[in-house]
Design a protein around this motif. Structure first.
Motif, PDB file in Angstrom:
ATOM      1  N   UNK A 104      20.698  36.614  38.002  1.00 29.43           N
ATOM      2  CA  UNK A 104      20.579  35.234  38.451  1.00 29.43           C
ATOM      3  C   UNK A 104      19.710  34.423  37.498  1.00 29.43           C
ATOM      4  N   UNK A 105      19.931  33.124  37.515  1.00 30.87           N
ATOM      5  CA  UNK A 105      19.089  32.191  36.764  1.00 30.87           C
ATOM      6  C   UNK A 105      18.469  31.235  37.777  1.00 30.87           C
ATOM      7  N   UNK A 106      17.148  31.115  37.732  1.00 28.51           N
ATOM      8  CA  UNK A 106      16.444  30.276  38.702  1.00 28.51           C
ATOM      9  C   UNK A 106      15.428  29.389  37.986  1.00 28.51           C
ATOM     10  N   UNK A 107      14.931  28.400  38.701  1.00 28.92           N
ATOM     11  CA  UNK A 107      13.863  27.538  38.182  1.00 28.92           C
ATOM     12  C   UNK A 107      12.578  28.343  38.041  1.00 28.92           C
ATOM     13  N   UNK A 108      11.972  28.295  36.864  1.00 31.38           N
ATOM     14  CA  UNK A 108      10.717  29.022  36.637  1.00 31.38           C
ATOM     15  C   UNK A 108       9.613  28.495  37.544  1.00 31.38           C
TER      16      UNK A 108
ATOM     17  N   UNK B 273       6.648  27.933  26.083  1.00 29.47           N
ATOM     18  CA  UNK B 273       6.595  27.125  27.308  1.00 29.47           C
ATOM     19  C   UNK B 273       5.907  25.782  27.073  1.00 29.47           C
ATOM     20  N   UNK B 274       5.038  25.742  26.088  1.00 35.02           N
ATOM     21  CA  UNK B 274       4.291  24.507  25.808  1.00 35.02           C
ATOM     22  C   UNK B 274       4.948  23.656  24.732  1.00 35.02           C
TER      23      UNK B 274
ATOM     24  N   UNK C  66      14.209  28.863  27.000  1.00 37.49           N
ATOM     25  CA  UNK C  66      13.493  30.058  27.470  1.00 37.49           C
ATOM     26  C   UNK C  66      14.427  31.169  27.991  1.00 37.49           C
ATOM     27  N   UNK C  67      15.491  30.842  28.764  1.00 37.44           N
ATOM     28  CA  UNK C  67      16.347  31.925  29.287  1.00 37.44           C
ATOM     29  C   UNK C  67      17.032  32.756  28.206  1.00 37.44           C
TER      30      UNK C  67
ATOM     31  N   UNK D 291       2.007  24.447  34.897  1.00 39.08           N
ATOM     32  CA  UNK D 291       2.073  22.991  34.723  1.00 39.08           C
ATOM     33  C   UNK D 291       3.074  22.584  33.631  1.00 39.08           C
ATOM     34  N   UNK D 292       3.597  23.571  32.897  1.00 44.95           N
ATOM     35  CA  UNK D 292       4.511  23.262  31.784  1.00 44.95           C
ATOM     36  C   UNK D 292       5.950  23.671  32.091  1.00 44.95           C
ATOM     37  N   UNK D 293       6.264  23.933  33.357  1.00 41.85           N
ATOM     38  CA  UNK D 293       7.544  24.574  33.674  1.00 41.85           C
ATOM     39  C   UNK D 293       8.664  23.625  34.082  1.00 41.85           C
ATOM     40  N   UNK D 294       8.458  22.332  33.983  1.00 40.89           N
ATOM     41  CA  UNK D 294       9.553  21.400  34.280  1.00 40.89           C
ATOM     42  C   UNK D 294      10.733  21.692  33.358  1.00 40.89           C
TER      43      UNK D 294
END
Length: 562
Positions: free
Chosen positions: A235-239, A281-282, A289-290, A332-335
């Motif tokens: 699965x792929x989900x929101x971090x 991530x920054x 990322x995936x 805080x950087x995961x949008x």
């Protein structure tokens, strides 16, 4: 005391065998258990945490190094002697009051006691638990280059059975306390909270409940049928949702319990791989990322997919500890960041173990971290399960294996505690049994966990400790002798089968262990053993904790029963 809290307290007391303790002590132990066990998965001896007489306004103290309570200076020095430079250290202080009010005077006394503990050069205290904790703390401070973030974290909890309504005087007192602690510069994170009855109840429930969570799915694929696997999904989900729903507790802390089967602890932000993950991530490349990260493997005994939501019960992250921790640190950087998950549903403990070992074999892991996966551990679990309900104990090969089940705490023996019982009773090393678990494995692990070790040795040693716990709880052995419980195990063996030496794989080992079990299941025999243990140990009841860490004292005890 509020009725709801009283009901939960009674349940805790019965489960742990604390019936003979007075209510004030019971509540102090209950509070300490709730605060520590709700955040850290490793089992601990309440005698190493609860302060008792001469407590100087502190009811409980625990210094946790890599999520295990460290109760001696020697153990702390041993831990820091290794090359590892990213140890997690948490210092926890607890004060517990049965009243339904939050008393400013009591809190200020608690505060001053903590300030003396952390900052007084010549810390003078008559309490062994506090004295030992301060020695451990001194070692920690001297080893800050080997601690994650360069400093330990501090947790302070003041517990009562009332409702906390944030009165101005107490809120100001917390801020003043934080200011004073910050001026000392000793802690990376300072977390001070008042715990009322609602929060205490929630913490208590968290100590025995499985962890449930749900995630919205962006895309997923079901894997084809696999032997002994109920279901499996990619699965792929929101971090961001992954961190919020699976990794974070209600108070914003990292949910460390979900990593208990992941044998590699977080290697820290300075690790080259983790540093690279954080930099991604920054950066503007975080949307990739995936495809840049291998993802995270999750195992659960109960997985349900409903529409675009996947539900997990009592799940474990068996691979992806590093990725998960870096995501939590950079939440805080995961949008717009997505993460890949492999989710496996299985109720088969052997498959669970295979997944743990297979998904963590690509980098160097300390062999002792795989003890639960050894064939001998599987046989021990099967042996424990062969007993009927009356005499049955439960071998916890996997942390929180019996979470949510109606099993008395005193009947559950983790792999660590089982090993300590064997070390004390059959290796005659009670001095090691009361110490940090790794010391037992370093010195005796090869002998205890040999492939041909008799399973009955583990059951009989744990059963002996269980019977001792019951005797302490019903007055069969005086409470004042409880600190000698590890020394009672080898004495008990000597009283029943003599000082015969044997290999752990021998017929003599099998026969001796069975003789011990038979003696402990006979009321008349048990009463005689309890009486003799009391007579012998009363002579040593005033021994200091330092003396109890030495092998010489057991020699003196053995001489006294000849």
């Amino acid at each position: 005391m509020h009725r709801i809290v009283k009901a939960h307290l009674n349940n805790f007391v019965k489960s742990c065998g604390y019936e003979l303790e007075d209510e004030a002590d019971q509540f102090e132990m209950f509070s300490a258990h709730c605060v520590i066990a709700s955040r850290f998965t490793s089992t601990f001896d309440m005698g190493d945490v609860k302060t008792g007489p001469g407590e100087d306004g502190i009811d409980g103290v625990a210094i946790l190094i890599d999520e295990a309570v460290c109760s001696s200076e020697e153990d702390a020095e041993s831990i820091f002697s290794a090359e590892r430079r990213n140890h997690d250290v948490d210092v926890v202080f607890i004060q517990a009051k049965r009243s339904e009010t939050f008393d400013l005077g009591d809190f200020l006394k608690f505060k001053e006691s903590i300030l003396r503990f952390v900052n007084q050069d010549q810390y003078q205290i008559q309490n062994d638990v506090l004295a030992n904790a301060r020695k451990v703390f001194d070692v920690v401070v001297s080893q800050v280059p080997k601690i994650r973030n360069g400093k330990p974290s501090l947790t302070v909890r003041y517990v009562t059975t009332g409702l906390y309504r944030e009165p101005g005087a107490l809120e100001i007192a917390i801020k003043d306390f934080e200011t004073q602690l910050n001026e000392f510069g000793l802690f990376y994170v300072i977390d001070i909270k008042f715990i009322d009855r609602d929060e205490l109840t929630k913490l208590w429930v968290e100590t025995y409940s499985g962890i449930d969570a749900s995630l919205s799915i962006s895309s997923f694929a079901a894997l084809p049928n696999i032997a002994d696997i109920d279901e499996a999904y990619l699965v792929v989900v929101s971090a961001k949702e992954f961190v919020k729903n699976l990794l974070t507790t209600s108070d914003g802390s990292l949910r460390t319990q979900v990593f208990e089967e992941n044998v590699r602890a977080f290697l820290g932000n300075d690790n080259l791989v983790n540093k690279s993950i954080a930099e991604t991530l920054q950066s503007t490349a975080k949307s990739r990322f995936p495809v840049l990260n291998n993802g995270i493997t999750i195992v659960s005994p109960d997985v349900r997919v409903q529409g675009n939501t996947i539900h997990l019960k009592n799940f474990q992250i068996v691979n992806g500890c590093q990725t998960s921790n870096v995501l939590y640190e950079n939440q805080d950087c995961l949008d717009s960041v997505m993460v890949n998950l492999k989710i496996v549903e299985t109720k088969n403990e052997d498959v669970f173990s295979e997944l743990v070992k297979a998904t963590n074999s690509q980098s160097k892991v300390d062999d002792t971290q795989f003890l639960s996966l050894l064939p001998v551990s599987k046989r021990i679990e099967q042996f424990f399960n062969s007993f009927g309900e009356q005499d049955k104990l439960y071998f916890e090969r996997r942390d929180r294996q019996y979470a949510g089940l109606d099993v008395q705490a005193i009947k559950i023996y983790s792999l660590h505690n089982a090993a300590k019982c064997v070390a004390a009773m059959y290796c005659e090393r009670p001095d090691l049994a009361s110490r940090y678990p790794k010391r037992v494995y370093d010195e005796l692990g090869a002998q205890i966990f040999a492939d041909d070790s008799k399973e009955i040795l583990f059951y009989s040693a744990c059963f002996a400790m269980y019977k001792l716990t019951v005797l302490f709880s019903n007055g069969g052995i005086p409470q004042e002798l409880k600190k000698l419980k590890w020394h009672m195990l080898p004495l008990l063996r000597l009283m029943i089968v003599g000082n015969k030496k044997f290999q752990f794989s021998s017929k003599d080992a099998q026969k001796s262990a069975q003789t011990i079990l038979d003696a402990l299941t006979t009321d008349e025999s048990l009463k005689k053993i309890a009486k003799k243990l009391t007579q012998v140990c009363r002579r040593f009841k005033d021994e200091t904790s330092d003396r109890l860490k030495r092998q010489a004292i057991l020699v003196e005890m053995i001489e006294s029963i000849k």
